[in-house]
Design an enzyme around this catalytic site. Sequence first.
Site, PDB file in Angstrom:
ATOM      1  N   THR A 178       0.819  -1.220   0.000  1.00 53.20           N
ATOM      2  CA  THR A 178       0.000   0.000   0.000  1.00 53.20           C
ATOM      3  C   THR A 178       0.852   1.269   0.000  1.00 53.20           C
ATOM      4  OG1 THR A 178      -1.472   1.282   1.452  1.00 53.20           O
ATOM      5  CG2 THR A 178      -0.115  -0.336   2.534  1.00 53.20           C
ATOM      6  N   ASP A 179       0.274   2.340  -0.525  1.00 55.41           N
ATOM      7  CA  ASP A 179       0.975   3.633  -0.485  1.00 55.41           C
ATOM      8  C   ASP A 179       1.106   4.144   0.950  1.00 55.41           C
ATOM      9  OD1 ASP A 179      -1.672   4.376   0.020  1.00 55.41           O
ATOM     10  OD2 ASP A 179      -1.725   5.988  -1.468  1.00 55.41           O
ATOM     11  N   GLU A 180       0.337   3.545   1.863  1.00 50.90           N
ATOM     12  CA  GLU A 180       0.375   4.026   3.249  1.00 50.90           C
ATOM     13  C   GLU A 180       1.725   3.750   3.917  1.00 50.90           C
ATOM     14  OE1 GLU A 180      -3.105   3.622   5.623  1.00 50.90           O
ATOM     15  OE2 GLU A 180      -4.417   3.483   3.886  1.00 50.90           O
ATOM     16  N   TYR A 203      -1.404  -0.385  11.126  1.00 51.45           N
ATOM     17  CA  TYR A 203      -1.691  -1.078   9.855  1.00 51.45           C
ATOM     18  C   TYR A 203      -0.545  -0.877   8.871  1.00 51.45           C
ATOM     19  CZ  TYR A 203      -3.346  -1.458   5.020  1.00 51.45           C
ATOM     20  OH  TYR A 203      -3.432  -1.749   3.672  1.00 51.45           O
ATOM     21  N   LYS A 240       2.257  -3.489   7.192  1.00 50.75           N
ATOM     22  CA  LYS A 240       2.454  -3.706   5.745  1.00 50.75           C
ATOM     23  C   LYS A 240       3.917  -3.414   5.371  1.00 50.75           C
ATOM     24  CE  LYS A 240      -0.314  -4.612   3.101  1.00 50.75           C
ATOM     25  NZ  LYS A 240      -0.852  -5.928   2.640  1.00 50.75           N
TER      26      LYS A 240
HETATM   27  P1  NAD Z   1     -10.240  -6.688   2.722  1.00 57.10           P
HETATM   28  O1  NAD Z   1     -10.177  -6.385   4.177  1.00 57.10           O
HETATM   29  O2  NAD Z   1     -11.463  -6.346   1.962  1.00 57.10           O
HETATM   30  O3  NAD Z   1      -9.951  -8.242   2.492  1.00 57.10           O
HETATM   31  C1  NAD Z   1      -8.956  -8.935   3.175  1.00 57.10           C
HETATM   32  C2  NAD Z   1      -9.205 -10.429   2.948  1.00 57.10           C
HETATM   33  O4  NAD Z   1      -8.152 -11.154   3.584  1.00 57.10           O
HETATM   34  C3  NAD Z   1     -10.526 -10.926   3.544  1.00 57.10           C
HETATM   35  O5  NAD Z   1     -11.178 -11.756   2.617  1.00 57.10           O
HETATM   36  C4  NAD Z   1     -10.087 -11.711   4.770  1.00 57.10           C
HETATM   37  O6  NAD Z   1     -10.967 -12.773   5.114  1.00 57.10           O
HETATM   38  C5  NAD Z   1      -8.727 -12.224   4.306  1.00 57.10           C
HETATM   39  N1  NAD Z   1      -7.838 -12.552   5.433  1.00 57.10           N
HETATM   40  C6  NAD Z   1      -7.567 -11.788   6.529  1.00 57.10           C
HETATM   41  N2  NAD Z   1      -6.717 -12.425   7.341  1.00 57.10           N
HETATM   42  C7  NAD Z   1      -6.418 -13.609   6.748  1.00 57.10           C
HETATM   43  C8  NAD Z   1      -5.590 -14.697   7.097  1.00 57.10           C
HETATM   44  N3  NAD Z   1      -4.881 -14.699   8.231  1.00 57.10           N
HETATM   45  N4  NAD Z   1      -5.513 -15.750   6.252  1.00 57.10           N
HETATM   46  C9  NAD Z   1      -6.231 -15.772   5.100  1.00 57.10           C
HETATM   47  N5  NAD Z   1      -7.058 -14.773   4.733  1.00 57.10           N
HETATM   48  C10 NAD Z   1      -7.141 -13.700   5.542  1.00 57.10           C
HETATM   49  O7  NAD Z   1      -8.961  -5.975   2.095  1.00 57.10           O
HETATM   50  P2  NAD Z   1      -8.771  -5.284   0.660  1.00 57.10           P
HETATM   51  O8  NAD Z   1      -9.217  -3.883   0.744  1.00 57.10           O
HETATM   52  O9  NAD Z   1      -9.319  -6.179  -0.387  1.00 57.10           O
HETATM   53  O10 NAD Z   1      -7.187  -5.272   0.581  1.00 57.10           O
HETATM   54  C11 NAD Z   1      -6.482  -6.378  -0.001  1.00 57.10           C
HETATM   55  C12 NAD Z   1      -4.988  -6.100   0.069  1.00 57.10           C
HETATM   56  O11 NAD Z   1      -4.691  -4.887  -0.616  1.00 57.10           O
HETATM   57  C13 NAD Z   1      -4.464  -5.929   1.484  1.00 57.10           C
HETATM   58  O12 NAD Z   1      -3.207  -6.549   1.562  1.00 57.10           O
HETATM   59  C14 NAD Z   1      -4.340  -4.415   1.657  1.00 57.10           C
HETATM   60  O13 NAD Z   1      -3.329  -4.092   2.563  1.00 57.10           O
HETATM   61  C15 NAD Z   1      -3.982  -3.994   0.237  1.00 57.10           C
HETATM   62  N6  NAD Z   1      -4.387  -2.618  -0.134  1.00 57.10           N
HETATM   63  C16 NAD Z   1      -5.683  -2.223  -0.032  1.00 57.10           C
HETATM   64  C17 NAD Z   1      -6.048  -0.934  -0.449  1.00 57.10           C
HETATM   65  C18 NAD Z   1      -7.485  -0.474  -0.395  1.00 57.10           C
HETATM   66  O14 NAD Z   1      -7.735   0.699  -0.722  1.00 57.10           O
HETATM   67  N7  NAD Z   1      -8.448  -1.301  -0.044  1.00 57.10           N
HETATM   68  C19 NAD Z   1      -5.072  -0.055  -0.942  1.00 57.10           C
HETATM   69  C20 NAD Z   1      -3.749  -0.510  -1.029  1.00 57.10           C
HETATM   70  C21 NAD Z   1      -3.424  -1.796  -0.637  1.00 57.10           C
END
Ligand code: NAD
Length: 318
Positions: A123-125, A147, A151
Amino acid sequence: MRILVTGGCGFIGSNFIRHMLRKYPDYEIINLDKLTYAGNPDNLRDVENNKNYEFIRGDICDSKIVGKIVLKVDAIINFAAESHVDNSIRSSREFIQTNVLGTLNLLEFARVNKIKKFLQISTDEVYGSIDKGSFSEDSLVKPSSPYSASKASAELLVMSYVVTHRFPAIISRSSNNYGPCQYPEKIIPLFITNLLEGKKIPLYGDGKNVRDWIHVQDNCEAIDFIFHNGKIGEIYNIGGGTEKENIEVAKFLLGEFDKSESFIEFVEDRKGHDRRYALNCEKLRKLGWKPKVNFDKGLKETVKWYVKNKDWWKRLKK
Ligand code: NAD
């Protein structure tokens, strides 16, 4: 090619799996997801009978399960994470467990089994906040929340494997995503669903925090592009190129629902709230990818999705 996608029942992971199954009919996807509160099998109902798709409920920290699956795959794309900053402020332990130790568990099995490619979704964070200009991949990593610290820690482990073990990993750092199937704790779906329920929308601080928004479909295409074309050992920023203050997003959504600004409720700011995120995405552009979705159009379509899929989010908001 058989790919293990972790966290595929979440917001981005589910959009990504659908994208990959559609685009690569000869790829097989195994989705390993623990189904935390954020994981929702409904997100992938339409593909659950696809012969190239298999869902396994399990934890990326569980060595038994991961050990078995890794034997069967060529590559791993790690989306699984605790992803909500506010939760990490309330309690950080689960973030370290999944985001750091879970990633380490995957890395270890991937290394031993000589996986061909490992893509870490970050993530950009991890950069923290920036007042002016933008962060490039070489910028200092300075996370502000538990968080983003988790990451960043996962990234450091991934990169240490690249250097120490010549491990074939790549990292993507995307900006804030929006689109269908995003859990209604995150700002855009929270605001849309609150407005659909006739409720006010809570805006942190003065509402002037800036985020660079990217449509989830653009991010999925970028991840696919990086997975196939990215160089091992490299990090790629993925930005939407659409910087907006949170209050601008709020006003846009109020306009979509014909509501006045009295529906905004200013609430106490998030602790350690990053003021602005901004990415320099030249590296990915040079490699040959740029986003396509216009923010206003993408956001209007997202509103329509939540209007049409009330059953989906009403169950989650109870
Ligand atoms: P989300 O919270 O919607 O989904 C996370 C998924 O991971 C869920 O289905 C959850 O059940 C699963 N999960 C959690 N812990 C787990 C474990 N121990 N084992 C197996 N599965 C597990 O998240 P998202 O928004 O879809 O983000 C997905 C990825 O992208 C993350 O790594 C997040 O850091 C990264 N990200 C998200 C954003 C955003 O804007 N949403 C931006 C940049 C990066």
